[in-house]
Design a protein around this motif. Structure first.
Motif, PDB file in Angstrom:
ATOM      1  N   LEU A  48       0.820  -1.212   0.000  1.00 24.80           N
ATOM      2  CA  LEU A  48       0.000   0.000   0.000  1.00 24.80           C
ATOM      3  C   LEU A  48       0.856   1.266   0.000  1.00 24.80           C
ATOM      4  O   LEU A  48       0.503   2.263  -0.642  1.00 24.80           O
ATOM      5  CB  LEU A  48      -0.928   0.010   1.213  1.00 24.80           C
ATOM      6  N   LEU A  49       1.983   1.240   0.703  1.00 22.40           N
ATOM      7  CA  LEU A  49       2.806   2.442   0.826  1.00 22.40           C
ATOM      8  C   LEU A  49       3.745   2.639  -0.351  1.00 22.40           C
ATOM      9  O   LEU A  49       4.024   3.775  -0.749  1.00 22.40           O
ATOM     10  CB  LEU A  49       3.617   2.390   2.131  1.00 22.40           C
ATOM     11  N   ASN A  50       4.259   1.555  -0.913  1.00 26.60           N
ATOM     12  CA  ASN A  50       5.236   1.676  -1.997  1.00 26.60           C
ATOM     13  C   ASN A  50       4.603   1.655  -3.385  1.00 26.60           C
ATOM     14  O   ASN A  50       5.242   2.050  -4.364  1.00 26.60           O
ATOM     15  CB  ASN A  50       6.280   0.557  -1.903  1.00 26.60           C
ATOM     16  N   HIS A  51       3.370   1.162  -3.476  1.00 29.31           N
ATOM     17  CA  HIS A  51       2.690   1.081  -4.774  1.00 29.31           C
ATOM     18  C   HIS A  51       1.292   1.700  -4.658  1.00 29.31           C
ATOM     19  O   HIS A  51       0.325   1.161  -5.196  1.00 29.31           O
ATOM     20  CB  HIS A  51       2.613  -0.376  -5.233  1.00 29.31           C
ATOM     21  N   THR A  52       1.230   2.819  -3.969  1.00 30.64           N
ATOM     22  CA  THR A  52      -0.058   3.456  -3.670  1.00 30.64           C
ATOM     23  C   THR A  52      -0.869   3.743  -4.922  1.00 30.64           C
ATOM     24  O   THR A  52      -2.081   3.491  -4.971  1.00 30.64           O
ATOM     25  CB  THR A  52       0.172   4.757  -2.890  1.00 30.64           C
ATOM     26  N   SER A  53      -0.212   4.261  -5.940  1.00 32.40           N
ATOM     27  CA  SER A  53      -0.935   4.684  -7.146  1.00 32.40           C
ATOM     28  C   SER A  53      -1.652   3.525  -7.832  1.00 32.40           C
ATOM     29  O   SER A  53      -2.659   3.731  -8.524  1.00 32.40           O
ATOM     30  CB  SER A  53       0.031   5.357  -8.126  1.00 32.40           C
ATOM     31  N   ALA A  88      -5.516   3.203   0.420  1.00 33.06           N
ATOM     32  CA  ALA A  88      -4.526   3.716  -0.532  1.00 33.06           C
ATOM     33  C   ALA A  88      -4.923   5.129  -0.973  1.00 33.06           C
ATOM     34  O   ALA A  88      -4.060   6.014  -1.102  1.00 33.06           O
ATOM     35  CB  ALA A  88      -4.420   2.788  -1.737  1.00 33.06           C
ATOM     36  N   TYR A  89      -6.212   5.341  -1.186  1.00 34.52           N
ATOM     37  CA  TYR A  89      -6.693   6.675  -1.554  1.00 34.52           C
ATOM     38  C   TYR A  89      -6.394   7.674  -0.442  1.00 34.52           C
ATOM     39  O   TYR A  89      -5.952   8.807  -0.708  1.00 34.52           O
ATOM     40  CB  TYR A  89      -8.192   6.628  -1.845  1.00 34.52           C
ATOM     41  N   VAL A  90      -6.613   7.270   0.817  1.00 32.60           N
ATOM     42  CA  VAL A  90      -6.352   8.155   1.952  1.00 32.60           C
ATOM     43  C   VAL A  90      -4.855   8.433   2.092  1.00 32.60           C
ATOM     44  O   VAL A  90      -4.450   9.571   2.359  1.00 32.60           O
ATOM     45  CB  VAL A  90      -6.920   7.546   3.254  1.00 32.60           C
ATOM     46  N   VAL A  91      -4.029   7.410   1.908  1.00 30.48           N
ATOM     47  CA  VAL A  91      -2.578   7.601   1.966  1.00 30.48           C
ATOM     48  C   VAL A  91      -2.143   8.635   0.926  1.00 30.48           C
ATOM     49  O   VAL A  91      -1.360   9.549   1.219  1.00 30.48           O
ATOM     50  CB  VAL A  91      -1.842   6.259   1.740  1.00 30.48           C
ATOM     51  N   ASN A  92      -2.656   8.507  -0.284  1.00 33.77           N
ATOM     52  CA  ASN A  92      -2.318   9.452  -1.347  1.00 33.77           C
ATOM     53  C   ASN A  92      -2.808  10.861  -1.007  1.00 33.77           C
ATOM     54  O   ASN A  92      -2.103  11.854  -1.245  1.00 33.77           O
ATOM     55  CB  ASN A  92      -2.936   8.980  -2.660  1.00 33.77           C
ATOM     56  N   TYR A  93      -3.999  10.930  -0.418  1.00 38.14           N
ATOM     57  CA  TYR A  93      -4.563  12.232  -0.028  1.00 38.14           C
ATOM     58  C   TYR A  93      -3.700  12.891   1.051  1.00 38.14           C
ATOM     59  O   TYR A  93      -3.426  14.099   0.988  1.00 38.14           O
ATOM     60  CB  TYR A  93      -5.997  12.035   0.472  1.00 38.14           C
ATOM     61  N   ILE A  94      -3.282  12.111   2.022  1.00 33.95           N
ATOM     62  CA  ILE A  94      -2.419  12.648   3.085  1.00 33.95           C
ATOM     63  C   ILE A  94      -1.118  13.173   2.491  1.00 33.95           C
ATOM     64  O   ILE A  94      -0.660  14.277   2.821  1.00 33.95           O
ATOM     65  CB  ILE A  94      -2.134  11.562   4.142  1.00 33.95           C
ATOM     66  N   ARG A  95      -0.496  12.409   1.626  1.00 35.73           N
ATOM     67  CA  ARG A  95       0.786  12.828   1.036  1.00 35.73           C
ATOM     68  C   ARG A  95       0.633  14.107   0.210  1.00 35.73           C
ATOM     69  O   ARG A  95       1.536  14.948   0.198  1.00 35.73           O
ATOM     70  CB  ARG A  95       1.345  11.694   0.175  1.00 35.73           C
ATOM     71  N   ASN A  96      -0.511  14.248  -0.460  1.00 34.96           N
ATOM     72  CA  ASN A  96      -0.726  15.435  -1.284  1.00 34.96           C
ATOM     73  C   ASN A  96      -1.110  16.666  -0.472  1.00 34.96           C
ATOM     74  O   ASN A  96      -1.088  17.792  -1.008  1.00 34.96           O
ATOM     75  CB  ASN A  96      -1.809  15.169  -2.340  1.00 34.96           C
ATOM     76  N   ASN A  97      -1.473  16.451   0.790  1.00 38.13           N
ATOM     77  CA  ASN A  97      -1.899  17.571   1.644  1.00 38.13           C
ATOM     78  C   ASN A  97      -1.105  17.618   2.949  1.00 38.13           C
ATOM     79  O   ASN A  97      -1.599  18.115   3.967  1.00 38.13           O
ATOM     80  CB  ASN A  97      -3.400  17.452   1.944  1.00 38.13           C
ATOM     81  N   ILE A  98       0.105  17.107   2.916  1.00 38.10           N
ATOM     82  CA  ILE A  98       0.878  16.910   4.143  1.00 38.10           C
ATOM     83  C   ILE A  98       1.262  18.219   4.830  1.00 38.10           C
ATOM     84  O   ILE A  98       1.516  18.243   6.025  1.00 38.10           O
ATOM     85  CB  ILE A  98       2.151  16.070   3.828  1.00 38.10           C
ATOM     86  N   THR A  99       1.283  19.341   4.094  1.00 39.43           N
ATOM     87  CA  THR A  99       1.733  20.603   4.699  1.00 39.43           C
ATOM     88  C   THR A  99       0.618  21.340   5.431  1.00 39.43           C
ATOM     89  O   THR A  99       0.868  22.381   6.033  1.00 39.43           O
ATOM     90  CB  THR A  99       2.322  21.533   3.624  1.00 39.43           C
TER      91      THR A  99
END
Length: 311
Positions: A194-199, A208-219
């Motif tokens: 999930l973490l290394n192949h999220t896309s 996986a969608y939430v992980v991607n959302y967090i990374r895109n809004n981490i700031t």
């Protein structure tokens, strides 16, 4: 672990307390109803030593270095802190470039019956299903190399001790520890995927969608309610499934991602610690330094000093 002792100049004694039959892959085997533990030591350099097992096997390096030659992959260094899962019958061809009498290479191989693995994974799927109905827990043994985390290292150490001790509950303890090890390994594989192949999982897995959302809004600040809404899950359900599949709470995951971003920024010599602080989503240098230390066991300045040798 007992230190190797020299006897009569060049003779050596196995640290496992077993008779020494060979200087290359000297083996001690301990048995259980559903598993076998093989403890290996090599005391001299050797090349292309072949080994295979008649059950799925977890190998783990304890001391020294091997070079592993496996099908489907290029040769690679195999070092302490790493484990390798292999299927039944998979051939290993092994080099020992550094082994000596004074500094032997040590490793273990734990075979676990296919049926025991299936039963454990089926039980896990029954009692703790994954977030998506189309996904299931499983254990991939096809040349799966992993870095041992604290839990897996602890279980490997515990099994090594249990197999060797004389205890009337030994069989029971080993079986339960094996079950936990299978579950932990399955969790690790899901987390890594999930973490290394999220896309690859954005449209099929809500986490996986939430992980991607967090990374895109981490700031920016991210609320639990916002993440639950993105996952279309209740708060309690979201917390349980997030911890089950990713191994940490949502808050700890966000912190880990911010520290990961900060390390990337600190790796740029043109960026300062202040840059890393605010560009990774922290709003004060004090909080950033404390959080960085809690994850990395060092402060940001020490991390940057290690990379560039700056004051």
């Amino acid at each position: 672990m007992k230190k190797i002792e020299k006897i009569a100049g060049s003779e050596v004694v196995s640290s496992w307390g077993a008779q020494l039959d060979t200087l290359v892959e000297n083996k001690m085997t301990l048995n259980h109803d559903v598993a076998e533990l093989h403890l290996y030591e090599t005391f001299q350099q050797a090349d292309r030593i072949e080994l295979r097992f008649n059950a799925p096997v977890l190998t783990s390096m304890l001391n020294g270095r091997k070079v592993m030659h496996l099908s489907k992959t290029d040769p690679f260094d195999y070092r302490p802190g790493e484990s390798l899962l292999l299927p039944t019958g998979r051939l290993m061809s092994i080099d020992f470039p550094d082994a000596t009498i004074d500094d032997p290479t040590r490793c273990l191989a734990l075979t676990i019956s296919d049926e025991f693995i299936r039963q454990t994974v089926n039980e896990l799927n029954e009692h703790t299903p994954r977030v998506e109905a189309t996904d299931e827990w499983q254990l991939d043994t096809d040349n799966y190399l992993l870095q041992n985390d604290t839990e897996i290292s602890s279980l490997i150490d515990k099994l090594t001790r249990l197999f060797r001790e004389n205890n009337p509950f030994k069989t029971f303890f080993i079986q339960n520890t094996l079950k936990e090890l299978v579950v932990r390994l399955s969790q690790t594989q899901v987390q890594t995927n999930l973490l290394n192949h999220t896309s690859q999982h954005l449209t099929t897995n809500r986490l996986a969608y939430v992980v991607n959302y967090i990374r895109n809004n981490i700031t920016r600040a991210l609320s639990v309610e916002e993440l639950c809404d993105k996952a279309c899950l209740s708060k309690s359900h979201f917390f349980r499934l997030f911890k089950s599949e990713l191994g940490v709470s949502p808050a700890q995951f966000i912190l880990n991602e911010r520290i990961r971003r900060a390390k990337q920024i600190l790796s740029n010599p043109a960026k300062s610690i202040t840059d890393a602080c605010y560009e990774s989503g922290f709003n004060s240098l004090t909080h950033f330094s404390s959080a960085f230390r809690s994850v990395e066991r060092m402060c940001p300045r020490q991390f940057k000093r290690q990379l560039f040798g700056v004051n």
